[in-house]
Design a protein around this motif. Structure first.
Motif, mmCIF file in Angstrom:
data_model
loop_
_atom_site.group_PDB
_atom_site.id
_atom_site.type_symbol
_atom_site.label_atom_id
_atom_site.label_comp_id
_atom_site.label_asym_id
_atom_site.label_seq_id
_atom_site.Cartn_x
_atom_site.Cartn_y
_atom_site.Cartn_z
ATOM 1 N N VAL A 210 5.946 -26.129 -11.040
ATOM 2 C CA VAL A 210 6.408 -25.227 -9.987
ATOM 3 C C VAL A 210 6.473 -23.781 -10.470
ATOM 4 N N GLY A 211 6.690 -23.565 -11.754
ATOM 5 C CA GLY A 211 6.794 -22.209 -12.286
ATOM 6 C C GLY A 211 5.537 -21.399 -12.083
ATOM 7 N N SER A 212 4.378 -22.010 -12.334
ATOM 8 C CA SER A 212 3.114 -21.286 -12.185
ATOM 9 C C SER A 212 2.865 -20.935 -10.722
ATOM 10 N N ASN A 213 3.186 -21.856 -9.797
ATOM 11 C CA ASN A 213 3.027 -21.560 -8.365
ATOM 12 C C ASN A 213 3.962 -20.429 -7.936
ATOM 13 N N TYR A 214 5.176 -20.457 -8.428
ATOM 14 C CA TYR A 214 6.154 -19.410 -8.093
ATOM 15 C C TYR A 214 5.688 -18.046 -8.599
ATOM 16 N N LEU A 215 5.288 -17.976 -9.866
ATOM 17 C CA LEU A 215 4.907 -16.696 -10.465
ATOM 18 C C LEU A 215 3.682 -16.104 -9.777
ATOM 19 N N LEU A 216 2.700 -16.963 -9.448
ATOM 20 C CA LEU A 216 1.501 -16.465 -8.777
ATOM 21 C C LEU A 216 1.836 -15.973 -7.377
ATOM 22 N N THR A 217 2.669 -16.733 -6.657
ATOM 23 C CA THR A 217 3.064 -16.317 -5.306
ATOM 24 C C THR A 217 3.851 -15.012 -5.342
ATOM 25 N N ARG A 218 4.772 -14.909 -6.252
ATOM 26 C CA ARG A 218 5.581 -13.690 -6.355
ATOM 27 C C ARG A 218 4.714 -12.479 -6.670
ATOM 28 N N SER A 219 3.788 -12.645 -7.611
ATOM 29 C CA SER A 219 2.907 -11.538 -7.975
ATOM 30 C C SER A 219 2.017 -11.129 -6.804
ATOM 31 N N SER A 220 1.435 -12.116 -6.112
ATOM 32 C CA SER A 220 0.559 -11.819 -4.976
ATOM 33 C C SER A 220 1.340 -11.181 -3.836
ATOM 34 N N MET A 221 2.562 -11.677 -3.612
ATOM 35 C CA MET A 221 3.387 -11.127 -2.543
ATOM 36 C C MET A 221 3.812 -9.691 -2.842
ATOM 37 N N LEU A 222 4.149 -9.393 -4.085
ATOM 38 C CA LEU A 222 4.538 -8.031 -4.443
ATOM 39 C C LEU A 222 3.401 -7.049 -4.176
ATOM 40 N N GLU A 223 2.179 -7.485 -4.462
ATOM 41 C CA GLU A 223 1.032 -6.629 -4.185
ATOM 42 C C GLU A 223 0.837 -6.458 -2.686
ATOM 43 N N SER A 224 1.020 -7.557 -1.939
ATOM 44 C CA SER A 224 0.851 -7.505 -0.493
ATOM 45 C C SER A 224 1.939 -6.664 0.180
ATOM 46 N N LEU A 225 3.171 -6.765 -0.317
ATOM 47 C CA LEU A 225 4.287 -6.032 0.294
ATOM 48 C C LEU A 225 4.143 -4.519 0.135
ATOM 49 N N GLY A 226 3.354 -4.104 -0.839
ATOM 50 C CA GLY A 226 3.179 -2.670 -1.057
ATOM 51 C C GLY A 226 2.099 -2.048 -0.206
ATOM 52 N N GLN A 227 1.442 -2.837 0.649
ATOM 53 C CA GLN A 227 0.359 -2.312 1.479
ATOM 54 C C GLN A 227 0.909 -1.572 2.699
#
Length: 334
Positions: free
Chosen positions: A206-223
């Motif tokens: 679950v850690g890898s899924n969480y970290l990837l989602t968080r990283s992708s979401m942070l990039e998306s939230l900055g758009q």
């Protein structure tokens, strides 16, 4: 249309080349490993008493006779006829043994991957939205801990607490030796044996899924489109899941499909810890026994699974993100 055919034609050539290289490596690696497969049949003193013809007869019976080139040709023929030889340990066709173990592995791995992905994506998206706050730091610390802890340690801890100390769950296996004989009783017994292995695999991944989602979401939230949607008064839930997560889903989907590709290989560590009769434990036992035909068969199935997952991901990317479709057409025309 021609651009699309050109793109997928290049992809097909790449996958074919990767498959050929993979099956060649798959043939060579077991033979580079130390150890003599005859030691599984006989002890060292007996092997010394065997004649060269007798040794050759035993090796021929499991597909290890002749020169390496002859073995390789036979190996390629077996792939096209779906005949991977006879297992040294089980004395049965490799395909039959794999088929017997595969259902157990799918029953274990698929729920664990789905559970891990759902939990990781939801918490990752929520954590990204609350970036920098205590709840984000708390989730990040917890998931990094899960990511760092070995899966076998989690499994052993679960066995010690929930199986040995509390006696809530079985300690090993996929079914109990004694059952009530009914279909419903069998299903409940199998499910009860799956609780701890599924929990172990889910926590370990679950850690890898969480970290990837968080990283992708942070990039998306900055758009800019997220700022515009928030300014229009879009609700928090809609912002996170309909705008942010939807646009951040492509790398998450890629990781999930790749996980499905390795599903057929099972989880060697977890299946070994829980003595679960799946493909992962079969691979471990085959390596210990120097069972070359079985190792080749399992590795080949994993290779097919990974390549099939890549093809599936390429074909379904446009359903997740329409931009992938236009990108594929553009690349095909270059």
């Amino acid at each position: 249309m021609n651009r699309r055919f050109s793109y997928f034609g290049k992809k097909l050539f790449q996958y074919t080349l990767v498959l050929f290289v993979a099956i060649s490596i798959n043939f060579g690696l077991p033979r580079l490993a130390p150890g003599d497969p005859l030691l599984y049949f006989f002890d060292e003193s007996t092997i010394k008493e065997l004649t060269g013809a007798q040794k050759q007869e035993v090796l021929d019976s499991v597909g290890l006779g002749g020169t390496l080139w002859e073995q390789y040709i036979q190996y390629l023929k077996g792939i096209f006829t779906w005949d991977f030889g006879t297992s040294i340990k089980y004395a049965q066709p490799v395909t039959e043994v794999i088929a017997d173990k595969l259902l157990w592995t799918v029953t274990l791995i698929l729920p664990a991957l789905l559970l891990s992905a759902v939990i990781g994506v939801i918490i990752g998206a929520y954590s990204a939205w609350n970036r920098g706050r205590k709840r984000d730091i708390g989730f990040l610390t917890m998931m990094l801990t899960f990511q760092a802890v070995p899966g076998f340690w989690i499994g052993m801890l679960f066995i010690a607490i929930f199986a040995v100390q509390l006696g809530w769950f079985p300690t090993y296996g996929a079914v109990s030796i004694v059952q009530d004989g009914t279909t419903w009783g069998f299903i409940k017994d199998v499910a009860w044996h799956l609780v701890l292995p599924i929990a172990t695999l889910s926590i370990a991944t679950v850690g890898s899924n969480y970290l990837l989602t968080r990283s992708s979401m942070l990039e998306s939230l900055g758009q800019d489109y997220m700022t515009m949607a928030e300014a229009k008064g879009v609700t928090k839930k809609t912002l996170i899941f309909n705008h942010g997560l939807r646009n951040a889903l492509l790398p998450i989907y890629t990781q999930f499909t790749m996980s499905l590709g390795t599903l057929i290989g099972g989880s060697v560590v977890v299946e070994t810890v829980f003595s679960y009769p799946g493909i992962g434990r079969l691979l471990y036992e085959s390596v210990v026994a120097r069972d070359f035909p079985m190792m080749q068969g399992v590795f080949l199935m994993i290779t097919f699974g990974v390549i099939a997952a890549n093809i599936f991901a390429d074909l379904t990317y446009p359903l997740i993100d329409p931009r992938a479709k236009s990108s594929a057409v553009h690349k095909g025309g270059q």
